[in-house]
Enzyme design. Sequence first.
Site, PDB file in Angstrom:
ATOM      1  N   LYS A 132       4.359  12.063  -2.473  1.00 19.27           N
ATOM      2  CA  LYS A 132       5.205  10.897  -2.218  1.00 19.27           C
ATOM      3  C   LYS A 132       6.333  11.336  -1.298  1.00 19.27           C
ATOM      4  O   LYS A 132       7.065  12.273  -1.614  1.00 19.27           O
ATOM      5  CB  LYS A 132       5.753  10.392  -3.562  1.00 19.27           C
ATOM      6  CG  LYS A 132       6.410   9.035  -3.500  1.00 19.27           C
ATOM      7  CD  LYS A 132       6.693   8.522  -4.901  1.00 19.27           C
ATOM      8  CE  LYS A 132       7.554   7.268  -4.852  1.00 19.27           C
ATOM      9  NZ  LYS A 132       7.922   6.810  -6.202  1.00 19.27           N
ATOM     10  N   ASP A 166       9.896   4.727   7.074  1.00 20.78           N
ATOM     11  CA  ASP A 166       9.626   5.987   7.766  1.00 20.78           C
ATOM     12  C   ASP A 166       8.618   6.866   7.032  1.00 20.78           C
ATOM     13  O   ASP A 166       8.268   7.948   7.501  1.00 20.78           O
ATOM     14  CB  ASP A 166      10.931   6.762   7.986  1.00 20.78           C
ATOM     15  CG  ASP A 166      11.628   7.105   6.672  1.00 20.78           C
ATOM     16  OD1 ASP A 166      11.081   6.764   5.595  1.00 20.78           O
ATOM     17  OD2 ASP A 166      12.716   7.703   6.722  1.00 20.78           O
ATOM     18  N   GLY A 167       8.182   6.412   5.858  1.00 24.44           N
ATOM     19  CA  GLY A 167       7.195   7.197   5.108  1.00 24.44           C
ATOM     20  C   GLY A 167       7.767   8.397   4.384  1.00 24.44           C
ATOM     21  O   GLY A 167       7.025   9.184   3.798  1.00 24.44           O
ATOM     22  N   ASP A 206       6.522   4.288 -10.818  1.00 27.93           N
ATOM     23  CA  ASP A 206       7.531   3.901  -9.846  1.00 27.93           C
ATOM     24  C   ASP A 206       8.948   3.950 -10.422  1.00 27.93           C
ATOM     25  O   ASP A 206       9.491   2.947 -10.868  1.00 27.93           O
ATOM     26  CB  ASP A 206       7.245   2.517  -9.255  1.00 27.93           C
ATOM     27  CG  ASP A 206       7.763   2.452  -7.827  1.00 27.93           C
ATOM     28  OD1 ASP A 206       8.884   2.920  -7.595  1.00 27.93           O
ATOM     29  OD2 ASP A 206       7.048   1.958  -6.948  1.00 27.93           O
ATOM     30  N   ASP A 229       2.905  -4.577  -8.218  1.00 32.35           N
ATOM     31  CA  ASP A 229       2.418  -3.341  -7.594  1.00 32.35           C
ATOM     32  C   ASP A 229       2.965  -2.115  -8.323  1.00 32.35           C
ATOM     33  O   ASP A 229       2.533  -1.000  -8.056  1.00 32.35           O
ATOM     34  CB  ASP A 229       2.783  -3.289  -6.107  1.00 32.35           C
ATOM     35  CG  ASP A 229       4.259  -3.497  -5.863  1.00 32.35           C
ATOM     36  OD1 ASP A 229       4.815  -4.490  -6.363  1.00 32.35           O
ATOM     37  OD2 ASP A 229       4.877  -2.660  -5.187  1.00 32.35           O
ATOM     38  N   ASN A 230       3.899  -2.335  -9.229  1.00 36.85           N
ATOM     39  CA  ASN A 230       4.433  -1.229 -10.022  1.00 36.85           C
ATOM     40  C   ASN A 230       4.008  -1.351 -11.487  1.00 36.85           C
ATOM     41  O   ASN A 230       4.620  -0.737 -12.355  1.00 36.85           O
ATOM     42  CB  ASN A 230       5.960  -1.203  -9.930  1.00 36.85           C
ATOM     43  CG  ASN A 230       6.435  -0.927  -8.513  1.00 36.85           C
ATOM     44  OD1 ASN A 230       5.729  -0.298  -7.728  1.00 36.85           O
ATOM     45  ND2 ASN A 230       7.620  -1.401  -8.177  1.00 36.85           N
ATOM     46  N   GLY A 257       0.846  -1.186   0.000  1.00 34.07           N
ATOM     47  CA  GLY A 257       0.000   0.000   0.000  1.00 34.07           C
ATOM     48  C   GLY A 257       0.873   1.223   0.000  1.00 34.07           C
ATOM     49  O   GLY A 257       2.103   1.112  -0.015  1.00 34.07           O
ATOM     50  N   GLY A 270       2.894   3.382   1.479  1.00 34.80           N
ATOM     51  CA  GLY A 270       3.597   3.436   2.762  1.00 34.80           C
ATOM     52  C   GLY A 270       4.306   4.757   2.980  1.00 34.80           C
ATOM     53  O   GLY A 270       4.810   5.042   4.063  1.00 34.80           O
ATOM     54  N   ARG A 271       4.382   5.534   1.943  1.00 35.33           N
ATOM     55  CA  ARG A 271       5.041   6.847   2.049  1.00 35.33           C
ATOM     56  C   ARG A 271       4.363   7.822   1.099  1.00 35.33           C
ATOM     57  O   ARG A 271       5.028   8.658   0.494  1.00 35.33           O
ATOM     58  CB  ARG A 271       6.520   6.718   1.706  1.00 35.33           C
ATOM     59  CG  ARG A 271       6.646   6.023   0.370  1.00 35.33           C
ATOM     60  CD  ARG A 271       7.943   6.002  -0.266  1.00 35.33           C
ATOM     61  NE  ARG A 271       7.859   4.877  -1.200  1.00 35.33           N
ATOM     62  CZ  ARG A 271       8.752   4.579  -2.076  1.00 35.33           C
ATOM     63  NH1 ARG A 271       9.824   5.286  -2.152  1.00 35.33           N
ATOM     64  NH2 ARG A 271       8.595   3.557  -2.880  1.00 35.33           N
TER      65      ARG A 271
HETATM   66  P1  AMP Z   1       8.500   0.273  -4.162  1.00 34.23           P
HETATM   67  O1  AMP Z   1       9.720  -0.548  -4.135  1.00 34.23           O
HETATM   68  O2  AMP Z   1       8.825   1.730  -4.298  1.00 34.23           O
HETATM   69  O3  AMP Z   1       7.511  -0.172  -5.168  1.00 34.23           O
HETATM   70  O4  AMP Z   1       7.817   0.146  -2.726  1.00 34.23           O
HETATM   71  C1  AMP Z   1       7.348  -1.081  -2.245  1.00 34.23           C
HETATM   72  C2  AMP Z   1       6.545  -0.909  -0.987  1.00 34.23           C
HETATM   73  O5  AMP Z   1       7.360  -0.368   0.065  1.00 34.23           O
HETATM   74  C3  AMP Z   1       5.353   0.030  -1.111  1.00 34.23           C
HETATM   75  O6  AMP Z   1       4.289  -0.512  -0.364  1.00 34.23           O
HETATM   76  C4  AMP Z   1       5.862   1.311  -0.515  1.00 34.23           C
HETATM   77  O7  AMP Z   1       4.818   2.112  -0.015  1.00 34.23           O
HETATM   78  C5  AMP Z   1       6.772   0.819   0.590  1.00 34.23           C
HETATM   79  N1  AMP Z   1       7.837   1.782   0.923  1.00 34.23           N
HETATM   80  C6  AMP Z   1       8.933   2.077   0.185  1.00 34.23           C
HETATM   81  N2  AMP Z   1       9.683   3.009   0.788  1.00 34.23           N
HETATM   82  C7  AMP Z   1       9.070   3.324   1.947  1.00 34.23           C
HETATM   83  C8  AMP Z   1       9.343   4.243   3.039  1.00 34.23           C
HETATM   84  N3  AMP Z   1      10.410   5.032   3.035  1.00 34.23           N
HETATM   85  N4  AMP Z   1       8.467   4.261   4.054  1.00 34.23           N
HETATM   86  C9  AMP Z   1       7.381   3.479   4.078  1.00 34.23           C
HETATM   87  N5  AMP Z   1       7.055   2.619   3.110  1.00 34.23           N
HETATM   88  C10 AMP Z   1       7.883   2.534   2.039  1.00 34.23           C
HETATM   89 MG    MG Z   2       5.892   0.862  -5.892  1.00 36.74          MG
END
Ligand code: AMP
Ligand code: MG
Length: 471
Positions: A110, A122-123, A257, A247-248, A87, A89-90
């Site tokens: 973002k 850390d979001g 992404d 998810d991407n 979901g 997450g940030r």
């Molecule tokens: P991504 O690799 O960018 O597709 O991210 C994969 C998952 O990790 C997604 O659910 C993002 O929301 C979560 N995510 C990535 N970086 C962070 C972050 N710094 N804080 C919280 N969630 C993250």
């Molecule tokens: Mg992603």
Amino acid sequence: MISPSFDNSYARLPERFYTKLPPKPVAAPALISLNTGLAAQMGLDAEWLRSDDGLAMLAGNAMPDGADPLAQVYAGHQFGGWSPQLGDGRANVLGEVVGPDAARWDIQLKGSGPTPYSRMGDGRAGLGPVMREYIVSEAMQAFGVPTTRALAAVSTGERVQRETGLPGAILTRVARSHIRVGTFQYFAARDDQEAVSLLLDHAITRHYPQVAQGDALGFLDAVIKAQAELVAKWMGLGFIHGVMNTDNTHVGGLTIDYGPCAFMDAYHPATVFSSIDQQGRYVYQGQPEVLVWNLAQLASSLLPQIDEDSDKAVSAARNALEAFGGHYTAEWKRVFFAKVGFATGGDAQVALVQDLLTRMADNQADFTRVFRAMARGRGARDEFVDPTSFDAWEVEWGGGDEAIMRAANPAIIPRNHRVEEAIQAGMQGDYAPFHRLNDALAAPFEDRAEFDDLETAPSEQQLVRQTFCGT
Ligand code: AMP
Ligand code: MG
């Protein structure tokens, strides 16, 4: 000055589609860049976006009336492994606006703070990845490749802790939606068919209005075609996405992404950049195949919507997936024939292009420079370790249409070493190289003498061999 006028259709879906929560405020926001052309396209008032209230929205510090911020839930296969719950997450989707051309846009921050989907994260986002996504996504748009867009970048005045402490930043990402294959997977995995059906209709409305509501097979066909054409366009630019997880993979056929993505300098089909892609799953030449795998996950998620009879559903989904190859090949031909200056062609022209690519790989020839030099009618041979390899091919080729080649072969791409240079300067508070790179990339098919230096391939010292998510 007018604040955005929101109409939040995703927020009207049932509560299990998201968690409503505001972004977490930051200490000292400052605007790095505002994309005024995009703001106009979206019907947003650039003057308001630059105002205190506008900056407060772009930083997540205060929401204007009508915003209804939420974090979307989704699932996904990451490097082949199933994650039942991911979901935003940030990120927070602040809401949707409808532009003067009736196009509906999500406005998403973002790097806007933790959400229930942050897991250990850390979001937040670092300045480097924010600058990188801004540069590369806007370059994709200029290349004519469907993509999420960058409306703004702000620095937060806070530090984020990664391997080292880094300046924090927030990207305002906008897109026709943020619906991923993984969004469908999330509900399908819970056998929540009511939600799948609602999501299907929502996605059809937003991306494929020509498809009837409830027509899961029509939707699947449309996504397969859009994604096949998308990845063929990536191939034509030497683009490696790097994290083609489900998810991407966007159901609207948008590039989404921009993590460890990169454009190849020297052409080689086996190129991998991402530091986290140890197995080379998302290697350049493997991208179409991985995409089919991802689309098969979408098809599986839609089966009960396609037909109540599961055998019929499976065979319809299989047929739909089989159409991928035809769509991909058609677009690949269009793209690569244009690169060598042909409006059309057949098997002989495919073989000719393949032969060129083989020679380029054998000669460490720079992908972008070779094709642009061909458009200019000089210099292509100099890109080959053995220039006579190009000479031999050139005889077979016999020349192409210059205008077609100029419109298909960018002079300037976001080369890794230039992106890196812009980021390093930005970390020191100097955004001039970032703005200059964006200016050059806004018209990548034009020859502009002032940007000649951005065309050069990296020296051995400048060469970027690995890219990092680093968000
Ligand atoms: P991504 O690799 O960018 O597709 O991210 C994969 C998952 O990790 C997604 O659910 C993002 O929301 C979560 N995510 C990535 N970086 C962070 C972050 N710094 N804080 C919280 N969630 C993250
Ligand atoms: Mg992603």
